[in-house]
Design an enzyme around this catalytic site. Structure first.
Site, PDB file in Angstrom:
ATOM      1  N   CYS A  47      18.411   6.937  -4.415  1.00 48.73           N
ATOM      2  CA  CYS A  47      19.624   6.328  -3.849  1.00 48.73           C
ATOM      3  C   CYS A  47      20.790   6.330  -4.830  1.00 48.73           C
ATOM      4  CB  CYS A  47      19.324   4.906  -3.404  1.00 48.73           C
ATOM      5  SG  CYS A  47      17.932   4.839  -2.293  1.00 48.73           S
ATOM      6  N   HIS A  76      25.793   1.722  -1.524  1.00 49.12           N
ATOM      7  CA  HIS A  76      24.708   2.478  -0.911  1.00 49.12           C
ATOM      8  C   HIS A  76      24.285   1.767   0.365  1.00 49.12           C
ATOM      9  CE1 HIS A  76      20.977   4.356  -0.118  1.00 49.12           C
ATOM     10  NE2 HIS A  76      20.240   3.362  -0.565  1.00 49.12           N
ATOM     11  N   ASN A  87      19.389   4.651   6.353  1.00 48.94           N
ATOM     12  CA  ASN A  87      19.487   4.900   4.913  1.00 48.94           C
ATOM     13  C   ASN A  87      19.271   6.392   4.664  1.00 48.94           C
ATOM     14  OD1 ASN A  87      19.105   5.091   2.155  1.00 48.94           O
ATOM     15  ND2 ASN A  87      17.666   3.382   2.024  1.00 48.94           N
TER      16      ASN A  87
HETATM   17  O1  UT7 Z   1      17.288   2.577  -0.477  1.00 42.65           O
HETATM   18  C1  UT7 Z   1      16.347   2.117  -1.368  1.00 42.65           C
HETATM   19  C2  UT7 Z   1      16.395   0.664  -1.544  1.00 42.65           C
HETATM   20  N1  UT7 Z   1      15.740   0.010  -0.430  1.00 42.65           N
HETATM   21  C3  UT7 Z   1      16.075  -1.211  -0.106  1.00 42.65           C
HETATM   22  O2  UT7 Z   1      16.966  -1.759  -0.705  1.00 42.65           O
HETATM   23  C4  UT7 Z   1      15.291  -1.895   0.974  1.00 42.65           C
HETATM   24  C5  UT7 Z   1      15.040  -3.330   0.626  1.00 42.65           C
HETATM   25  N2  UT7 Z   1      14.162  -4.054   1.548  1.00 42.65           N
HETATM   26  C6  UT7 Z   1      14.464  -4.270   2.854  1.00 42.65           C
HETATM   27  O3  UT7 Z   1      15.489  -3.793   3.335  1.00 42.65           O
HETATM   28  C7  UT7 Z   1      13.553  -5.145   3.688  1.00 42.65           C
HETATM   29  O4  UT7 Z   1      12.544  -5.679   2.861  1.00 42.65           O
HETATM   30  C8  UT7 Z   1      12.899  -4.417   4.902  1.00 42.65           C
HETATM   31  C9  UT7 Z   1      13.959  -4.193   5.957  1.00 42.65           C
HETATM   32  C10 UT7 Z   1      12.275  -3.128   4.474  1.00 42.65           C
HETATM   33  C11 UT7 Z   1      11.811  -5.291   5.513  1.00 42.65           C
HETATM   34  O5  UT7 Z   1      12.327  -6.541   5.891  1.00 42.65           O
HETATM   35  P1  UT7 Z   1      11.567  -7.885   5.478  1.00 42.65           P
HETATM   36  O6  UT7 Z   1      12.371  -8.976   6.024  1.00 42.65           O
HETATM   37  O7  UT7 Z   1      11.349  -7.857   3.996  1.00 42.65           O
HETATM   38  O8  UT7 Z   1      10.230  -7.773   6.305  1.00 42.65           O
HETATM   39  P2  UT7 Z   1       8.706  -7.712   5.789  1.00 42.65           P
HETATM   40  O9  UT7 Z   1       8.388  -6.357   5.280  1.00 42.65           O
HETATM   41  O10 UT7 Z   1       8.403  -8.878   4.932  1.00 42.65           O
HETATM   42  O11 UT7 Z   1       7.961  -7.915   7.140  1.00 42.65           O
HETATM   43  C12 UT7 Z   1       8.120  -9.104   7.944  1.00 42.65           C
HETATM   44  C13 UT7 Z   1       7.298  -8.965   9.200  1.00 42.65           C
HETATM   45  C14 UT7 Z   1       5.863  -8.568   8.942  1.00 42.65           C
HETATM   46  O12 UT7 Z   1       5.069  -9.195   9.905  1.00 42.65           O
HETATM   47  P3  UT7 Z   1       4.267 -10.558   9.566  1.00 42.65           P
HETATM   48  O13 UT7 Z   1       3.379 -10.214   8.424  1.00 42.65           O
HETATM   49  O14 UT7 Z   1       5.324 -11.557   9.218  1.00 42.65           O
HETATM   50  O15 UT7 Z   1       3.550 -10.860  10.844  1.00 42.65           O
HETATM   51  C15 UT7 Z   1       5.840  -7.090   9.180  1.00 42.65           C
HETATM   52  O16 UT7 Z   1       4.578  -6.613   9.578  1.00 42.65           O
HETATM   53  O17 UT7 Z   1       7.850  -7.918  10.025  1.00 42.65           O
HETATM   54  C16 UT7 Z   1       6.841  -6.942  10.302  1.00 42.65           C
HETATM   55  N3  UT7 Z   1       7.486  -5.630  10.336  1.00 42.65           N
HETATM   56  C17 UT7 Z   1       8.009  -5.106  11.462  1.00 42.65           C
HETATM   57  N4  UT7 Z   1       8.094  -5.559  12.714  1.00 42.65           N
HETATM   58  C18 UT7 Z   1       8.716  -4.787  13.616  1.00 42.65           C
HETATM   59  C19 UT7 Z   1       7.672  -4.766   9.321  1.00 42.65           C
HETATM   60  N5  UT7 Z   1       8.328  -3.679   9.754  1.00 42.65           N
HETATM   61  C20 UT7 Z   1       8.549  -3.859  11.078  1.00 42.65           C
HETATM   62  C21 UT7 Z   1       9.176  -3.100  12.077  1.00 42.65           C
HETATM   63  N6  UT7 Z   1       9.240  -3.604  13.325  1.00 42.65           N
HETATM   64  N7  UT7 Z   1       9.743  -1.900  11.818  1.00 42.65           N
END
Ligand code: UT7
Length: 335
Positions: A115, A262, A292
């Site tokens: 990135c 970014h 992204n």
């Molecule tokens: O470009 C490189 C740099 N990258 C970044 O800066 C990305 C940084 N991180 C993020 O943007 C976020 O962490 C994400 C968008 C990737 C994820 O969001 P989050 O709020 O951290 O969600 P999480 O991974 O903690 O997941 C929360 C819940 C989980 O379910 P439970 O365990 O709470 O029941 C996941 O299984 O959301 C679930 N989940 C989804 N649900 C529906 C994870 N991905 C999805 C999905 N659709 N696509």
């Protein structure tokens, strides 16, 4: 020899025609438009729909940037390609793209800094121009993610974020020291390499690719991200590196006309804006339409900000990146 500045004299972009909406993704994995929009701000992204490499997308963006600069590809002294999804492990996509552009014998190499790749590339281009080693540099950010992500429920946390695309900039010498790229600031911390990475196929494994890499809850052939961990670092490193660029030039947040961060997650950018107390018109985002696109995201946003009339001549523009490595970087530009 007196140092001179470098300046972006042409921008180009190229997006695959195929639009993939959040609703489209619900057909291949358990997810929802609501979850994706709430957590990331993404509505749709683009995917290639036939075998197209990053170099091909990059070449199309480069042609537009060259046209807008009124220059030909064979007038470039250096060709840089920022990507984490090169056409091949080797040779560089910069070489493959040079062939597509009909360029022969010019220096060309890839910048593999994910990135942060475009800002790292801009720093390299700026140094080449500043020191008189190059008059004109072509810098492209190009990615094909759609062939390398796990488009099933297992991989949904990573897969919904990424999109394909490319954007390009032509950088040339600028005699006025108060214009162009004022400074660039590059950082890396390998301590967190495995928080956001693609492990396989890898030279540390013998053989480099084996069937077990395709198995398990998190197959190693797909990118892995500890999303919350990356998020936390991003919201700290972004303001740091933006303030570093501003203070290096005796400026403050109030002087900033436009921040182009970014495009990893709209929530990250909103938190950065809040922390820096930026007014809405001081930041540009387009992640809603492209997701992204890693190394392509900053030039793609810069292109669209210029097109939208958000970057006037003389404007103070800051580019800021954070990503795998971890790496983070910024550039301050007097447009
Ligand atoms: O470009 C490189 C740099 N990258 C970044 O800066 C990305 C940084 N991180 C993020 O943007 C976020 O962490 C994400 C968008 C990737 C994820 O969001 P989050 O709020 O951290 O969600 P999480 O991974 O903690 O997941 C929360 C819940 C989980 O379910 P439970 O365990 O709470 O029941 C996941 O299984 O959301 C679930 N989940 C989804 N649900 C529906 C994870 N991905 C999805 C999905 N659709 N696509």
């Amino acid at each position: 020899m007196a140092l001179r500045n470098s300046r972006i004299v042409g921008l180009g972009k190229h997006l695959p025609a195929k639009v993939v909406t959040n609703a489209d993704l619900t057909r291949v994995m358990e997810t929802s438009d609501e979850w994706i929009q709430q957590r990331t701000g993404i509505r749709e992204r683009r995917y290639i729909d036939q075998d197209t490499g990053a170099a091909e997308l990059g070449a199309a963006a480069a042609r537009e940037a060259l046209d807008r600069a009124g220059l030909r590809a064979d007038q470039m002294d250096l060709i840089l390609f920022a990507t984490l999804s090169p056409d091949y492990d080797f040779p560089a996509s910069a070489c493959v793209m040079s062939r597509l552009l009909g360029v022969r014998g010019r220096a060309a190499f890839d910048v593999r800094n994910q990135c942060s790749g475009f800002v790292y590339g801009l720093a390299i281009a700026d140094r080449f121009v500043k020191t008189g080693r190059a008059q004109r540099v072509l810098l492209v950010g190009g990615e094909v993610h759609s062939t390398g992500i796990d488009l099933s429920t297992r991989g949904r946390d990573v897969a919904v974020i990424f999109g394909d695309g490319a954007a390009a900039a032509v950088i040339a010498a600028e005699p006025d020291p108060s214009r162009g790229i004022l400074s660039t600031h590059l950082h890396a911390q390998g301590k967190y390499a495995e928080k956001l990475w693609l492990e396989a196929a890898a030279s540390r494994s013998r053989p480099r690719l084996s069937p077990d890499m395709l198995e398990g809850a998190k197959p190693r052939i797909f990118p892995y991200m500890d999303g919350k961990y990356v998020f936390k670092h991003a919201v700290t490193r972004f303001p740091e590196v933006i303030l570093e660029a501003l203070s290096a030039n005796g400026c403050t947040v109030k002087d900033l006309d436009l921040l182009i961060p970014h495009q990893a997650n709209l929530r990250i950018n909103q938190m950065v804006a809040m922390g820096l107390e930026l007014r809405e018109e001081q930041m540009f985002n387009n992640i809603d339409r492209y997701g992204n696109t890693t190394a392509a995201s900053i030039p793609l946003a810069l292109y669209e900000a210029v097109e939208a009339g958000r970057v006037r001549e003389g404007a103070l523009v800051c580019l800021a990146a954070f990503g795998a490595g971890f790496t983070w970087a910024s550039a301050l530009i007097r447009w």
